[in-house]
Design an enzyme around this catalytic site. Structure first.
Site, PDB file in Angstrom:
ATOM      1  N   GLU A   3      -8.490   6.160   9.697  1.00 24.48           N
ATOM      2  CA  GLU A   3      -8.979   6.983  10.806  1.00 24.48           C
ATOM      3  C   GLU A   3      -8.113   8.224  10.969  1.00 24.48           C
ATOM      4  O   GLU A   3      -8.620   9.333  11.183  1.00 24.48           O
ATOM      5  CB  GLU A   3      -8.985   6.170  12.116  1.00 24.48           C
ATOM      6  CG  GLU A   3     -10.009   5.053  12.141  1.00 24.48           C
ATOM      7  CD  GLU A   3      -9.535   3.732  11.548  1.00 24.48           C
ATOM      8  OE1 GLU A   3     -10.179   2.707  11.842  1.00 24.48           O
ATOM      9  OE2 GLU A   3      -8.539   3.705  10.787  1.00 24.48           O
ATOM     10  N   TYR A   6     -15.602  26.235  -1.419  1.00 23.40           N
ATOM     11  CA  TYR A   6     -15.506  24.780  -1.478  1.00 23.40           C
ATOM     12  C   TYR A   6     -14.481  24.295  -2.488  1.00 23.40           C
ATOM     13  O   TYR A   6     -13.963  23.183  -2.369  1.00 23.40           O
ATOM     14  CB  TYR A   6     -16.869  24.118  -1.698  1.00 23.40           C
ATOM     15  CG  TYR A   6     -17.691  24.663  -2.830  1.00 23.40           C
ATOM     16  CD1 TYR A   6     -17.440  24.321  -4.140  1.00 23.40           C
ATOM     17  CD2 TYR A   6     -18.754  25.525  -2.568  1.00 23.40           C
ATOM     18  CE1 TYR A   6     -18.218  24.809  -5.175  1.00 23.40           C
ATOM     19  CE2 TYR A   6     -19.537  26.021  -3.594  1.00 23.40           C
ATOM     20  CZ  TYR A   6     -19.263  25.661  -4.893  1.00 23.40           C
ATOM     21  OH  TYR A   6     -20.032  26.156  -5.918  1.00 23.40           O
ATOM     22  N   LYS A  60     -12.055   3.657   1.062  1.00 21.69           N
ATOM     23  CA  LYS A  60     -10.852   2.936   0.619  1.00 21.69           C
ATOM     24  C   LYS A  60     -11.310   1.725  -0.188  1.00 21.69           C
ATOM     25  O   LYS A  60     -11.290   0.589   0.281  1.00 21.69           O
ATOM     26  CB  LYS A  60     -10.015   2.527   1.832  1.00 21.69           C
ATOM     27  CG  LYS A  60      -8.659   1.982   1.507  1.00 21.69           C
ATOM     28  CD  LYS A  60      -7.860   1.719   2.781  1.00 21.69           C
ATOM     29  CE  LYS A  60      -6.494   1.157   2.442  1.00 21.69           C
ATOM     30  NZ  LYS A  60      -5.697   0.895   3.665  1.00 21.69           N
ATOM     31  N   GLU A  85       0.835  -1.203   0.000  1.00 21.60           N
ATOM     32  CA  GLU A  85       0.000   0.000   0.000  1.00 21.60           C
ATOM     33  C   GLU A  85       0.869   1.252   0.000  1.00 21.60           C
ATOM     34  O   GLU A  85       0.556   2.239  -0.671  1.00 21.60           O
ATOM     35  CB  GLU A  85      -0.908   0.015   1.230  1.00 21.60           C
ATOM     36  CG  GLU A  85      -1.953  -1.073   1.246  1.00 21.60           C
ATOM     37  CD  GLU A  85      -2.796  -1.012   2.499  1.00 21.60           C
ATOM     38  OE1 GLU A  85      -3.975  -0.643   2.372  1.00 21.60           O
ATOM     39  OE2 GLU A  85      -2.266  -1.321   3.588  1.00 21.60           O
TER      40      GLU A  85
END
Length: 119
Positions: free
Chosen positions: A73, A53, A98, A21
């Site tokens: 997290e 934005y 993910k 990863e």
């Protein structure tokens, strides 16, 4: 509180606990809901009285593409902190997707959802 939502922000990051990863990276998708009072901006028709934005979207991509972390997290927390730097934003809900997580069984998505607000 009013809500401004950004959905489906995509960026490539190198987050995760496995070496593959970190080396190869993967696509992360982020959804945001920003809580703010839009009345001052609407009354004055003034962008400076709300949240831009487009800028928020660019900053979220910078976080995802930035320093790798082990956990989504942690990534969600960093995104929330960045959003709350904007004066108009009082709270934020962050969903980090993910979809390419290293899971050995069929799945559609892995997500973390957090809500943070100003103290």
């Amino acid at each position: 509180m009013d809500r401004v939502a950004l959905r489906g922000l995509r960026a490539r990051g190198h987050h995760g606990v496995f070496p593959q990863e970190r080396e190869e990276g993967q696509t992360f998708v982020v959804d945001l809901v920003l809580g703010l009072d839009t009345r001052p901006a609407a009354a004055a028709d003034d962008l400076t009285k709300t949240v831009h934005y487009g800028v928020v979207a660019e900053q979220v991509v910078e976080v995802v593409e930035g320093e790798p972390v082990d956990l989504i997290e942690t990534l969600a927390e960093r995104i929330a902190e960045r959003c709350l730097e904007h004066e108009a934003v009082r709270e934020v809900e962050v969903v980090v997707h993910k979809p390419e997580a290293p899971i050995t069984v069929p799945f559609d998505d892995v997500t973390i959802t957090i809500t943070r607000s100003r103290a």
